[in-house]
Design an enzyme around this catalytic site. Structure first.
Site, PDB file in Angstrom:
ATOM      1  N   HIS A   1      42.555  49.640  29.025  1.00 46.62           N
ATOM      2  CA  HIS A   1      42.249  48.395  29.745  1.00 46.62           C
ATOM      3  C   HIS A   1      42.706  48.564  31.195  1.00 46.62           C
ATOM      4  O   HIS A   1      43.839  48.219  31.553  1.00 46.62           O
ATOM      5  CB  HIS A   1      42.956  47.209  29.074  1.00 46.62           C
TER       6      HIS A   1
ATOM      7  N   PRO B   1      29.777  45.698  38.219  1.00 44.62           N
ATOM      8  CA  PRO B   1      28.780  46.173  39.204  1.00 44.62           C
ATOM      9  C   PRO B   1      28.601  45.129  40.299  1.00 44.62           C
ATOM     10  O   PRO B   1      28.504  43.930  40.013  1.00 44.62           O
ATOM     11  CB  PRO B   1      27.508  46.342  38.370  1.00 44.62           C
TER      12      PRO B   1
ATOM     13  N   GLU C   1      43.143  34.097  27.669  1.00 39.92           N
ATOM     14  CA  GLU C   1      44.037  34.177  28.845  1.00 39.92           C
ATOM     15  C   GLU C   1      44.527  32.785  29.239  1.00 39.92           C
ATOM     16  O   GLU C   1      45.542  32.639  29.912  1.00 39.92           O
ATOM     17  CB  GLU C   1      43.312  34.807  30.032  1.00 39.92           C
TER      18      GLU C   1
HETATM   19  P1  IMP Z   1      36.489  45.540  39.357  1.00 40.40           P
HETATM   20  O1  IMP Z   1      35.664  44.969  38.244  1.00 40.40           O
HETATM   21  O2  IMP Z   1      36.545  47.043  39.342  1.00 40.40           O
HETATM   22  O3  IMP Z   1      36.075  45.007  40.708  1.00 40.40           O
HETATM   23  O4  IMP Z   1      38.004  45.074  39.102  1.00 40.40           O
HETATM   24  C1  IMP Z   1      38.536  43.844  39.554  1.00 40.40           C
HETATM   25  C2  IMP Z   1      37.951  42.684  38.754  1.00 40.40           C
HETATM   26  O5  IMP Z   1      38.370  42.756  37.384  1.00 40.40           O
HETATM   27  C3  IMP Z   1      38.445  41.317  39.211  1.00 40.40           C
HETATM   28  O6  IMP Z   1      37.679  40.827  40.285  1.00 40.40           O
HETATM   29  C4  IMP Z   1      38.231  40.466  37.941  1.00 40.40           C
HETATM   30  O7  IMP Z   1      36.879  40.084  37.790  1.00 40.40           O
HETATM   31  C5  IMP Z   1      38.541  41.461  36.842  1.00 40.40           C
HETATM   32  N1  IMP Z   1      39.947  41.302  36.436  1.00 40.40           N
HETATM   33  C6  IMP Z   1      41.003  42.016  36.842  1.00 40.40           C
HETATM   34  N2  IMP Z   1      42.130  41.569  36.252  1.00 40.40           N
HETATM   35  C7  IMP Z   1      41.764  40.553  35.463  1.00 40.40           C
HETATM   36  C8  IMP Z   1      42.490  39.691  34.577  1.00 40.40           C
HETATM   37  O8  IMP Z   1      43.727  39.756  34.415  1.00 40.40           O
HETATM   38  N3  IMP Z   1      41.745  38.751  33.937  1.00 40.40           N
HETATM   39  C9  IMP Z   1      40.396  38.631  34.076  1.00 40.40           C
HETATM   40  N4  IMP Z   1      39.692  39.429  34.888  1.00 40.40           N
HETATM   41  C10 IMP Z   1      40.372  40.377  35.579  1.00 40.40           C
HETATM   42 ZN    ZN Z   2      41.863  42.694  32.406  1.00 37.97          ZN
END
Ligand code: IMP
Ligand code: ZN
Length: 363
Positions: free
Chosen positions: A13, A99, A227
């Site tokens: 994760h 994406p 969450e």
């Molecule tokens: P990305 O998808 O590579 O841009 O990673 C960052 C994104 O993952 C964030 O903008 C959220 O949409 C999602 N994300 C990261 N951490 C969390 C979390 O703790 N809960 C829910 N979504 C998360």
């Molecule tokens: Zn997460």
């Protein structure tokens, strides 16, 4: 920390952009500051801080989203994230990313993913196994499990698989587009779908058609689940029977029972839960109860960059918070091989890695 760093680990994760290095973010923010895109001083102290508050975490995500609108930067972040996980002996890594599309700089969701794939190819400190179809992979007999010999030198190896995240802010069409992209990129190493994003936004029924389709097509599915308190959604998610769920923080008694009887593995992200205040303190974290119930669990980072952690740090934290020894943490990780989103060939190789590491555990 060395005992946790040297242990082979699986990371199931990890959000790509949440795992960005502080030094890279600082450099990129300074560049954007010079170009007048952001006010560097607004971000500088937050990036340099280890112990960020929830508000500061979201401030960093804002900055990261500005930074990630450039293909070359996405490629760089991907390369560095994989190298960082490999450096602390993560032997199997599932990276997830949403994406992104930005017409003003010619970025489509497809080209964003192209930049991620370039980053995987650009990894230079370690050999990356990014084989798409386990079914057609032939494992050479007696091949060394963790290291490949290349040009006479021994090289470290990491398995990397990619999950595409459906953002809760999006529509059913957007979710379907993500699933279709995952299917299109299956031969390039995309193995599954994640549902994530702001948990107080969106409705389960919006994503369900796309998730059902993903499952029909044989993609693996993991969901950010519980969450925030939302018993109806949690029940629907558990009824859907995803291959794994992340967090499982805000469950009520009926949901715990349902989860335990389903045996759906849970991705546990301790630092993330504490920093986001989802769980007030580790002494009341559900890890302890699930662990004693022998429920399938895996320790993960979530966003190692944003939460200033590492997988080795999460292992250390779990060991001290729940009184677990090196062997117990090792066994927990080894058990997680059963629920990775890869086929039997990769599982077999990983089991060999853990068997050989076990012999050195007490040294
Ligand atoms: P990305 O998808 O590579 O841009 O990673 C960052 C994104 O993952 C964030 O903008 C959220 O949409 C999602 N994300 C990261 N951490 C969390 C979390 O703790 N809960 C829910 N979504 C998360
Ligand atoms: Zn997460």
């Amino acid at each position: 920390m060395e005992k946790w760093v040297s242990m082979p680990k699986v990371e199931l994760h990890a959000h790509l952009n949440g795992s960005i290095r502080d030094s890279t973010l600082l450099e990129l923010a300074r560049d954007l500051g010079e170009k007048g895109v952001v006010v560097f001083s607004d971000f500088e102290h937050v990036i340099q801080k280890d112990d960020r508050s929830l508000t500061e975490v979201f401030k960093l995500f804002d900055l990261i989203h500005i930074v990630t609108t450039d293909h070359q930067i996405i490629t760089r972040i991907t390369k560095e994230v994989i190298e960082d996980f490999a450096a602390e002996n993560v032997v199997y890594l599932e990276l997830r990313t949403t994406p992104k599309k930005n017409d003003s700089i010619g970025m489509s969701k497809r080209s964003y993913l192209g930049a991620v794939l370039e980053g995987i190819k650009a990894v230079s400190t370690v050999d990356v196994d990014f084989r798409p179809h386990d079914a057609v992979v032939r494992i050479p007999k007696n091949s060394p499990p963790i290291y490949d010999t290349c040009n006479g030198s021994t090289r470290k190896k990491i398995y990397v698989r990619l999950l595409l995240s459906i953002d809760r802010r999006g529509t059913t069409e957007a979710a379907m587009e993500t699933v279709n992209l995952a299917l299109e990129m299956r031969d390039l190493g995309v193995v599954g779908i994640d549902l994530s994003g702001n948990p107080i936004v969106g409705d389960w029924s919006t994503y369900l058609p796309a998730l059902k389709f993903a499952r029909e097509q044989g993609l693996y599915i993991t969901l950010h689940c519980g969450e925030v308190p939302n018993p109806k959604e949690v029940r629907s998610m558990l009824d859907f029977l995803p291959q794994r769920i992340g967090h499982a923080c805000c469950f009520e008694e009926a949901e715990w029972e349902k989860l335990k009887s389903s045996s759906i593995p849970v991705e546990i992200c301790l630092t993330s839960n504490i920093r986001t205040n989802t769980i007030p303190s580790l002494d009341i974290h559900h890890f302890a109860d699930l662990y004693s119930a022998k429920h399938p669990l895996v320790l993960c980072t979530d966003d190692s960059g944003v939460f200033s952690t590492s997988l080795s740090n999460e292992y250390n934290l779990a060991a001290s918070a729940f009184g677990l020894g090196r062997r117990e943490i090792f066994q927990l990780t080894r058990n997680a091989v059963e629920f990775i989103f890869a086929g039997d060939g990769v599982k077999r190789e990983l089991k060999e890695i853990f068997s050989s590491a076990e012999q050195k555990l007490d040294q």
